[in-house]
Design a protein around this motif. Structure first.
Motif, PDB file in Angstrom:
ATOM      1  N   UNK A  12       0.836  -1.200   0.000  1.00  0.00           N
ATOM      2  CA  UNK A  12       0.000   0.000   0.000  1.00  0.00           C
ATOM      3  C   UNK A  12       0.869   1.247   0.000  1.00  0.00           C
ATOM      4  N   UNK A  13       1.912   1.213   0.796  1.00  0.00           N
ATOM      5  CA  UNK A  13       2.812   2.367   0.855  1.00  0.00           C
ATOM      6  C   UNK A  13       3.420   2.642  -0.520  1.00  0.00           C
ATOM      7  N   UNK A  14       3.903   1.577  -1.157  1.00  0.00           N
ATOM      8  CA  UNK A  14       4.514   1.758  -2.478  1.00  0.00           C
ATOM      9  C   UNK A  14       3.493   2.228  -3.499  1.00  0.00           C
ATOM     10  N   UNK A  30       2.688   5.823  -3.299  1.00  0.00           N
ATOM     11  CA  UNK A  30       3.737   6.685  -3.840  1.00  0.00           C
ATOM     12  C   UNK A  30       3.827   6.551  -5.363  1.00  0.00           C
ATOM     13  N   UNK A  31       2.988   5.669  -5.926  1.00  0.00           N
ATOM     14  CA  UNK A  31       2.962   5.522  -7.369  1.00  0.00           C
ATOM     15  C   UNK A  31       3.898   4.458  -7.913  1.00  0.00           C
ATOM     16  N   UNK A  32       4.362   3.580  -7.045  1.00  0.00           N
ATOM     17  CA  UNK A  32       5.292   2.537  -7.503  1.00  0.00           C
ATOM     18  C   UNK A  32       4.626   1.179  -7.411  1.00  0.00           C
ATOM     19  N   UNK A  33       4.556   0.485  -8.537  1.00  0.00           N
ATOM     20  CA  UNK A  33       3.940  -0.837  -8.531  1.00  0.00           C
ATOM     21  C   UNK A  33       4.963  -1.873  -8.076  1.00  0.00           C
ATOM     22  N   UNK A  69      -0.262  -1.124  10.979  1.00  0.00           N
ATOM     23  CA  UNK A  69      -1.354  -0.528  10.208  1.00  0.00           C
ATOM     24  C   UNK A  69      -1.691   0.858  10.738  1.00  0.00           C
ATOM     25  N   UNK A  70      -1.791   0.960  12.052  1.00  0.00           N
ATOM     26  CA  UNK A  70      -2.165   2.252  12.643  1.00  0.00           C
ATOM     27  C   UNK A  70      -1.060   3.279  12.416  1.00  0.00           C
ATOM     28  N   UNK A  71       0.172   2.850  12.618  1.00  0.00           N
ATOM     29  CA  UNK A  71       1.284   3.787  12.422  1.00  0.00           C
ATOM     30  C   UNK A  71       1.351   4.273  10.982  1.00  0.00           C
ATOM     31  N   UNK A  72       1.177   3.349  10.042  1.00  0.00           N
ATOM     32  CA  UNK A  72       1.260   3.755   8.643  1.00  0.00           C
ATOM     33  C   UNK A  72       0.121   4.723   8.300  1.00  0.00           C
ATOM     34  N   UNK A  73      -1.050   4.429   8.863  1.00  0.00           N
ATOM     35  CA  UNK A  73      -2.190   5.320   8.625  1.00  0.00           C
ATOM     36  C   UNK A  73      -1.869   6.727   9.123  1.00  0.00           C
ATOM     37  N   UNK A 108      10.418   2.566  -1.155  1.00  0.00           N
ATOM     38  CA  UNK A 108      10.631   1.166  -1.532  1.00  0.00           C
ATOM     39  C   UNK A 108      11.310   0.410  -0.389  1.00  0.00           C
ATOM     40  N   UNK A 109      12.227   1.085   0.296  1.00  0.00           N
ATOM     41  CA  UNK A 109      12.889   0.463   1.443  1.00  0.00           C
ATOM     42  C   UNK A 109      11.851   0.083   2.490  1.00  0.00           C
ATOM     43  N   UNK A 110      10.964   1.028   2.804  1.00  0.00           N
ATOM     44  CA  UNK A 110       9.947   0.762   3.819  1.00  0.00           C
ATOM     45  C   UNK A 110       8.982  -0.307   3.338  1.00  0.00           C
ATOM     46  N   UNK A 111       8.612  -0.210   2.054  1.00  0.00           N
ATOM     47  CA  UNK A 111       7.674  -1.175   1.501  1.00  0.00           C
ATOM     48  C   UNK A 111       8.226  -2.599   1.607  1.00  0.00           C
ATOM     49  N   UNK A 112       9.483  -2.757   1.182  1.00  0.00           N
ATOM     50  CA  UNK A 112      10.109  -4.068   1.295  1.00  0.00           C
ATOM     51  C   UNK A 112      10.321  -4.454   2.746  1.00  0.00           C
ATOM     52  N   UNK A 113      10.568  -3.445   3.584  1.00  0.00           N
ATOM     53  CA  UNK A 113      10.747  -3.706   5.008  1.00  0.00           C
ATOM     54  C   UNK A 113       9.517  -4.366   5.608  1.00  0.00           C
ATOM     55  N   UNK A 114       8.358  -3.862   5.243  1.00  0.00           N
ATOM     56  CA  UNK A 114       7.116  -4.476   5.729  1.00  0.00           C
ATOM     57  C   UNK A 114       7.024  -5.927   5.268  1.00  0.00           C
TER      58      UNK A 114
END
Lengths: 498, 307, 356
Positions: free
Chosen positions: C73-75, C78-81, C204-208, C245-251
Motif C-alpha cells: 500500500x505504501x509503495x 507513492x505511485x510505484x507498482x 497498520x495504525x502507524x502507517x495510517x 521502496x525500502x519501507x515497503x520491502x521492510x514491511x
C-alpha cells in the motif's frame, strides 16, 4: 444559405454554455466568431462538429436538418475542424497525417505512394506547400497548421472551422495563413474562425458574430464596424485600466548568466540567455510558445538540467540545486500548465494548497492541520475561489478557480522572487483582473516577478521591462514605454530590432 | 562445449520460445493501442488450461486449440471492458486478471479433473510434430527447424504477418494512430474504442495459442501456475522489442534460448537453483540496456490539460 | 457537508457491492460443481469464525497478509507498482531465521535482531529495484517481479545446500529449528495466534497516521498522485522512491520474519510462497485502494476466505480453491470501480438525456 444554426442551447447541469444562439454561414464567406474565454464559442463549434449534442436547437445544412452524433457525421456533411491544439500524429509523415481516415488503398494495403501523390496535388491546387514525406514532428508550427487545413480539405470539407488558428504562429506565418484563407474562400470554401485577436479578424472576416456569456450580442459586417465596437460587444463594458505606478527597482533578486539548456538534437533549447530581475519590478518574457520559455523556467526553478551558465537567486548560486532548496532560498512559481505541474487532480483543495508550504507548516514532521486549513480558507475568500468545500478534489474545480488557488498558493509563499508563467491562461475576465491585481500588488511590495506569457496584451499591461525570446535566445529588450505590440511581434518572429 | 551447443539445444529453443513469442506479440498489439497488458501471464495460463480441457472434452487436439483460443478471447474481453469502457487502471486490471487466472484454473482443475496441482493423462494426444518437406533433409538446419508443432511455425509466421499488418495496411495504420494520439483519432471519426477492443481480442487469440503450445505442444499436461512467469518475460520482450514485431521476435528468441539453456544446464552438476535463475537474471540484465519511458513522459500523458 | 456524506457513502458502497457480486459468482461456481450454496457458505463462515480456535487461526493467517499489504500500500500510494513482496518476504524470513540461529545471545536479543534483520533484508531487496528504476529507468513492475524468482531460488539453494538441516531424518530443504527462547510468544495457550499479529496491527495504525498527518506522508501521496506536481513542489522523487521502496520491502521482510519466528520456527523452502501470503497482501491493497487501515481489514477478509475455504474442503465436496475464485472476482470488481462508474454514467445520462 449554406449553414444555419437556430436557437442552439447547451446546458451542463445548471450552467448554460450556449443560450438560444443563432448563426449562419454563406458559401465563400469568412465568418468570425469572437468572444472572451468562456463566452461559448468553442462549445458552439463542438456542437457543429458533432462532439457535443445541443440541449435544444437545430442545425441545417443547405436547408436540410442535421443530427450529428459524432465528428464522423459532421465530416460526412462537409464540415471540417482545425482544433486549437493540433490533432496531429507527430511520428507520422505529413502525407499520412493528411490522408488519415480516407487512405488510398491497394487491396488491404495502405498505398503510401498514392497518398503522397494526392497530397502533392492537393497542395498545388490550393497553393499550400508542404513536404509530404517529412515527419510532422519535424515541421514548424506554421507548416503543421497547413497540414491540418490540407487534412480538412482532403476530407472534402466545404465548411472549415478554425479554432484560434493564429495563437501559436509567428506574425509572418499569420500573414500567410490569412492570405491562404482568403484564396480558399475565393475558391468557394466557407470559413468559421474563432479568435480573440480582433485586428486579424478585421483583416480577414466578411462578417463577425460576437458572443458574451453564451449569448449573441451582435452580428455585424466587418466593413461597417471597428475594433472598439467589437470589444464593447465582447466585454459589455469599457475595460478599466489598471492603476500603475512607476517602478522603483531595487537590488537584483534573480540573475541569469549565459544560461544554456541542451536539446535532443544538438540545437540548444535555451541558448546563452542572460538577464536579471530586480526587486520591485515585473520583467516580462514575450515569445511564441515553444521558443524555450518552458525550459528557461524549468532551469531557473531547478526542474530542468542546465547545460552551462549560472543562475543566482538573492546572490546565491543555485545552478543545479534541487527544487526544494531553491524554493527555500526564495522562489515561488506559478506553472504554465496547471494540470501537468500545478496540481494533483485526485487530491483535495487543501492538499493542493499545502504544496511548498508543508515544510513550514509542520511541527516535529507533523502537518499543522488546523493552521493549514485556515490558511487555505483565507485564500478561498480572498480570491473568490468557487469550491464545494476545502475537501473537494481539484479535478472538480473549474480551470479558472484552480488557477486562482495555485496563484494564491504561490503568492502566499511570501518569497522575494516569483515566476508567473501564463498566469491567466484560460481564465475568465474576473479571475484575470484579480490575478493581475495581486501580481501588481506583489511588485509594489518590492517583490521581483518574472512574467512569462504568450499573450502580448498581458505582457504589455503588467511588465516594467520586456524581453523577447526567439528560438531559445533573448533577441531584444524593451522598456514599458518603448514597447508596442508591433515592435514585440516583429522581434518574436525573429526580425531585427528596428 | 560442442556437445552443449548441439542441435537439440537450438531445436528446443524454438519450442521454448513459442509461448513467449506469441504472448509477446499479443502484448505488442495491446501496447500499440496504448494498453500495457500486465495480464499476459494470466491469459496464457487460461490458454494452457482450456487447451487441456478442450482436449479432454473433444478428444481432438485442433478443437482443443480452438476452444482455448475462444475461452481466452472471452477473458481478454473482460480486460478490454474494464480498461477501455470503465477506464480502470490497466495495470491493476492486468494484475487482477492474473489472480483470476490462477484462482479459476486451480479451482476448475479440482472441479473438472478432481486432481490437485497437475493433470496428466497419458492417452491424451498432444500437438503433432510436423516435418517441413525440403528443409528437413538439410543436415544441421533440418534438425533444428523441422519437426515442431504447427504452432511453432505459426508463431514465427505471425511475426511477419504482424509486421506487414501494422506498417503496410490501412487497418494497421489506423491502429497505430489510435495508440499514438487517441484524441486526434477520435476527432477524425476513427472508432478508437472498437480498434482497441480488436487489439485486445487479438491479444487474447495469441495468448490462447501460447497457452495451447505450453500445455499441448511440449508435455501434454497442465500444472498449477505452469506459466511460471513466462507471461511477464513476454512482457519484457514486448518492451525490449519496442512493440515492433521483428524486435519482439528477436528479444523473444533470446529469452527462449535462455530457457532452453537453463534446462540443458540441469544435466550438469550445477545446483538447479542457479540454472533456473538464469532466464530471470538475463532478462534483468537485458532491461539494463533498454531504457523505459521516463516517469516524466508518462506523468505528462496522464495529466494532460485537455481533459 | 452533504458532499462529504455522499463521498463517505460512495466509498462504502463500492466494496460492499463488490463483495456481494463476488459471493454471487462464487455461488455460481459452487452450483456448477454440484455443491449446496448455502451449506458451503455456512461451512466457510464456520471455518473462518466458527469458534475461538478458528478465529485465532484466521487472525494468525491474516498477520503476514496485513504486513505485506501495508508495504504494498505504501509503495502504491507513492505511485510505484511494487509486485516483489514475495521475494522480499522470503529474504526477510530467511535472514530472520539465520539471525536467530547463528547470533549468540539471550532469546529476546536474538528475537529483536532477527526481526530487524528481516526488515532490513526485505527492504534492501526492494530498494534495489527502486534504485534500478531511478538510476537506469528499468521498469519497477517488471524488475520486482523478476527479483521474486531470483530471491526464492536463491533462498531455496541456501537451505538445500549450505544451511540444510542435517539433524532430522526427513530430507527437507529447510534450516535447523530456531531455539524456543527466540520465538514470538503465543497470545493464547494452545492457539496459533502469536505476537506478530499485534505488530501487524500497530504497523497498520502507524502507517495510517504517517500517511495522513506527516509531511513525508503528504509528499509520498502527492508523488503518487502527480509526480510532476510533486517535483515542482520540491519533492525529491529519487530519494523518496528509495525510502518508500525500502519501507515497503521492510514491511514484506517483517512479514516473512514474523511468520518464521511465530509459526514455522525455521525457514522451510516454499513455506512462505506456497500459501500465497504475498499475493494475498497485494490483493488486500488493491481491495482497499491502498488505504492502510482498509488494507488491514481487507487482509482479514481474505484470510477469512482462505481459512473458510479450508473448512469447506474439510466438510463438503466443494474444493478449497473456491476461496481463490471469490478472491479473484472480488479484486476484478474492485479494480473496475464498478459502482462508481455506473453512478457517474447514470448521472451523465440524466444530464444529456433530455434531447435524445
Amino acid at each position: 444559405m449554406l449553414l444555419s444554426m437556430e436557437n442552439i442551447t447547451k446546458a451542463y447541469g445548471p450552467v448554460k454554455a450556449n443560450t438560444d444562439i443563432g448563426f449562419t454561414l454563406n458559401k465563400g464567406e469568412i465568418h468570425a466568431l469572437v468572444g472572451e474565454n468562456g463566452a461559448g464559442k468553442t462549445t458552439l463549434m463542438r456542437i457543429l462538429y458533432g462532439m457535443e449534442k445541443p440541449t435544444s436547437g437545430t442545425i441545417r445544412i443547405r436547408g436540410v436538418e442535421q443530427h450529428f452524433a459524432t465528428p464522423a457525421d459532421a465530416i460526412k456533411s462537409g464540415i471540417g475542424m482545425v482544433h486549437q491544439h493540433f490533432m496531429l500524429f507527430p511520428s507520422f509523415t505529413v502525407a499520412e497525417n493528411i490522408v488519415i481516415g480516407r487512405e488510398p488503398r491497394s487491396g488491404m494495403g495502405f498505398n503510401r505512394k498514392a497518398a503522397i501523390a494526392e497530397v502533392e496535388a492537393l497542395s498545388r491546387q490550393y497553393g499550400m506547400p508542404v513536404d509530404p514525406r517529412k515527419k510532422t514532428s519535424a515541421c514548424s508550427l506554421g507548416v503543421q497548421q497547413r497540414v491540418e487545413i490540407l487534412k480538412v480539405l482532403h476530407q472534402g470539407a466545404d465548411i472549415i472551422i478554425l479554432d484560434e488558428p493564429t495563437g501559436v504562429l509567428t506574425p509572418l506565418e499569420v500573414k500567410e495563413l490569412l492570405v491562404a484563407i482568403k484564396r480558399l474562400a475565393a475558391q468557394g470554401k466557407s470559413f468559421i474562425i474563432i479568435s480573440h485577436k480582433l485586428q486579424e479578424i478585421m483583416d480577414v472576416a466578411d462578417r463577425i458574430t460576437v458572443l458574451r456569456d453564451g449569448r449573441v450580442t451582435g452580428v455585424v459586417e466587418a466593413k461597417d464596424t471597428d475594433v472598439e465596437q467589437i470589444s464593447r460587444l465582447m466585454v459589455g463594458r469599457d475595460l478599466v485600466d489598471m492603476p500603475r505606478t512607476a517602478p522603483e527597482p531595487g537590488e537584483a533578486v534573480l540573475e541569469v548568466k549565459s544560461l544554456t539548456v541542451p536539446g535532443d538534437k544538438g540545437k540548444p533549447l535555451v541558448n546563452e540567455v542572460s538577464f536579471g530581475v530586480r526587486s520591485g519590478e515585473i520583467v516580462g518574457i514575450a515569445g511564441i510558445s515553444g521558443n524555450g520559455q518552458s525550459e528557461l523556467i524549468g532551469a531557473i526553478s531547478g526542474l530542468v538540467d542546465i547545460g552551462s551558465g549560472q543562475v543566482l537567486l538573492a546572490g546565491k548560486d543555485v545552478t543545479g540545486t534541487p527544487v526544494r532548496k531553491i524554493r527555500e532560498l526564495g522562489l515561488a512559481h506559478i506553472p504554465e500548465d496547471r494540470y501537468q505541474w500545478g496540481a494533483a487532480k485526485d487530491a483535495t483543495v487543501v492538499e493542493n494548497g499545502v504544496m511548498g508550504h508543508a515544510r513550514r507548516e509542520q511541527r516535529y514532521g507533523m502537518l499543522r492541520g488546523r493552521s493549514i486549513r485556515s490558511m487555505v480558507e483565507d485564500w478561498v475568500k480572498r480570491f473568490e475561489i468557487k469550491t464545494g468545500s476545502l475537501d473537494t478534489k481539484a479535478q472538480f474545480l473549474s480551470g479558472g478557480n484552480l488557477q486562482k488557488l495555485i496563484v494564491a498558493r504561490e503568492l502566499a509563499q511570501g518569497t522575494p522572487f516569483l515566476i508567473a508563467a501564463e498566469p491567466t491562461r484560460g481564465v475568465d475576465v474576473g479571475a484575470m483582473e484579480i490575478i493581475h491585481g495581486e501580481l501588481i500588488k506583489k511588485r509594489n511590495e518590492k517583490g521581483a516577478i518574472l512574467l512569462v506569457s504568450s499573450e502580448l496584451t498581458e505582457i504589455l499591461k503588467l511588465s516594467d521591462r520586456i524581453l523577447v525570446i526567439n528560438e531559445g535566445r533573448i533577441v531584444g529588450e524593451l522598456s514599458a514605454e518603448e514597447a508596442t505590440e508591433e515592435r514585440i511581434s516583429l522581434l518574436m518572429a525573429g526580425g531585427k530590432q528596428a | 562445449m560442442e556437445q552443449f551447443l548441439d542441435v537439440s539445444l537450438f531445436n528446443s529453443t524454438l519450442r521454448m520460445v513459442t509461448p513467449i513469442l506469441l504472448a509477446a506479440l499479443g502484448g505488442a498489439i495491446c501496447s500499440r493501442v496504448g494498453l500495457f497488458n500486465v495480464g499476459l501471464e494470466g491469459l496464457v495460463l487460461f490458454g494452457a488450461f482450456f487447451a487441456i480441457v478442450g482436449n479432454y472434452i473433444t478428444g481432438n487436439v485442433w478443437l482443443a486449440v480452438a476452444f482455448a483460443v475462444l475461452c481466452v478471447m472471452l477473458f481478454s474481453l473482460i480486460f478490454a471492458y474494464l480498461s477501455i469502457h470503465l477506464r480502470a487502471n490497466v495495470i491493476i486490471v492486468g494484475i487482477s486478471l492474473n489472480f483470476l487466472a490462477l484462482g479459476l484454473t486451480s479451482f476448475s482443475l479440482r472441479a473438472i479433473f478432481n486432481v490437485k496441482g497437475a493433470y496428466y493423462d497419458k492417452n491424451m494426444q498432444g500437438l503433432p510434430a510436423i516435418d517441413i518437406p525440403l528443409i528437413k533433409d538439410i543436415p544441421w538446419l533440418g534438425d533444428v527447424l523441422s519437426g515442431h508443432s504447427p504452432l511453432v511455425y505459426l508463431a514465427f509466421l505471425l511475426i511477419f504477418v504482424f509486421q506487414y499488418f501494422l506498417f503496410r495496411t490501412v487497418s494497421g495504420f489506423r491502429l497505430l494512430a489510435v495508440g499514438e494520439n487517441p484524441v486526434a483519432a477520435r476527432s477524425l471519426g476513427i472508432k478508437s474504442k472498437r480498434i482497441q477492443y480488436g487489439a485486445v481480442l487479438m491479444c487474447g487469440v495469441l495468448c490462447g495459442l501460447a497457452g495451447a503450445q505450453l500445455s499441448l505442444g511440449q508435455v501434454t499436461m497442465f500444472t498449477e501456475n505452469m506459466t511460471a512467469g513466462r507471461g511477464f518475460i513476454a512482457l519484457v520482450a514486448t518492451m525490449l522489442g519496442q512493440s515492433n514485431p521483428l524486435g519482439v521476435g528477436a528479444s523473444s528468441l533470446l529469452f527462449g534460448f535462455m530457457d532452453a539453456v537453463s534446462i540443458r544446464l540441469q544435466g550438469l552438476s550445477l545446483p538447479t537453483h542457479f540454472t533456473m535463475m538464469l532466464p530471470y537474471v538475463v532478462t534483468l540484465v537485458m532491461m539494463l540496456f533498454f531504457k523505459d519511458k521516463s516517469y516524466m513522459q508518462e506523468a505528462r500523458k496522464a495529466n494532460e490539460s485537455s481533459r | 457537508m452533504n458532499s462529504k456524506l455522499t463521498q463517505f457513502a460512495g466509498a462504502l458502497v463500492q466494496p460492499i457491492v463488490a463483495v456481494l457480486l463476488a459471493l454471487l459468482i462464487g455461488a455460481l461456481a459452487i452450483f456448477l460443481v454440484g455443491g449446496s450454496v448455502m451449506e458451503t457458505y455456512a461451512e466457510m463462515w464456520k471455518g473462518a469464525f466458527g469458534s475461538f480456535y478458528f478465529v485465532t487461526n484466521t487472525l494468525s493467517r491474516a498477520t503476514p497478509i496485513i504486513l505485506v499489504g501495508l508495504g504494498t500500500a505504501l509503495a502504491f500510494r507513492a505511485g510505484f507498482f511494487n509486485l516483489g513482496a514475495e521475494g522480499q518476504m522470503i529474504l526477510g524470513g530467511l535472514c530472520a531465521a539465520i539471525t536467530a540461529l547463528y547470533v549468540p545471545g539471550p532469546g529476546w536479543y536474538k528475537l529483536v535482531l532477527a526481526l530487524i534483520s528481516g526488515i532490513v533484508a526485505g527492504g534492501i531487496w526492494s530498494a534495489f529495484a527502486g534504485w534500478m528504476d531511478a538510476k537506469f529507468r528499468m521498469n519497477l513492475l517488471i524488475t520486482t517481479l523478476l527479483l521474486n524468482y531470483i530471491a526464492s531460488l536463491f533462498a531455496g539453494y541456501l537451505v538445500a545446500y549450505p544451511l540444510k538441516d542435517t539433524t532430522g531424518s526427513a530430507a527437507m530443504a529447510q534450516t535447523k529449528m530456531i531455539d524456543q527462547s527466540a520465538w514470538l510468544p503465543k497470545l493464547f495457550q494452545g492457539m496459533s495466534l502469536h505476537a506478530g499479529f499485534l505488530i501487524a496491527l500497530a504497523g497498520a495504525i502507524l502507517l495510517f497516521l504517517f500517511m495522513k498527518y506527516t509531511v513525508s506522508g503528504y509528499e509520498t501521496r502527492m508523488l503518487g498522485n502527480n509526480p510532476l506536481f510533486a517535483a515542482y513542489g520540491g519533492v525529491q522523487r529519487g530519494k523518496l522512491m528509495f525510502y518508500s521502496m525500502l519501507a515497503s520491502g521492510g514491511f514484506a521482510g517483517l512479514a516473512g520474519a514474523v511468520e518464521v519466528l511465530g509459526t514455522q520456527y525455521r525457514y522451510l523452502d516454499g513455506s512462505l510462497s506456497t500459501p500465497g501470503y504475498a499475493w494475498s497482501g497485494i490483493m488486500a491493497t488493491l481491495l482497499a485502494g491502498s488505504h492502510p487501515l482498509g488494507t488491514a481489514f481487507a487482509a482479514l477478509l481474505l484470510a477469512a476466505l482462505q481459512t473458510g475455504g479450508m473448512g469447506v474442503e474439510r466438510n463438503t465436496e466443494v474444493p478449497l480453491e473456491i476461496a481463490s475464485v471469490i478472491q479473484a472476482t472480488l479484486i476484478l470488481f474492485v479494480s473496475a470501480k464498478l459502482s462508481y462508474s455506473f453512478l457517474k454514467r447514470r448521472k451523465a445520462r440524466a444530464q444529456s438525456g433530455t434531447i435524445s
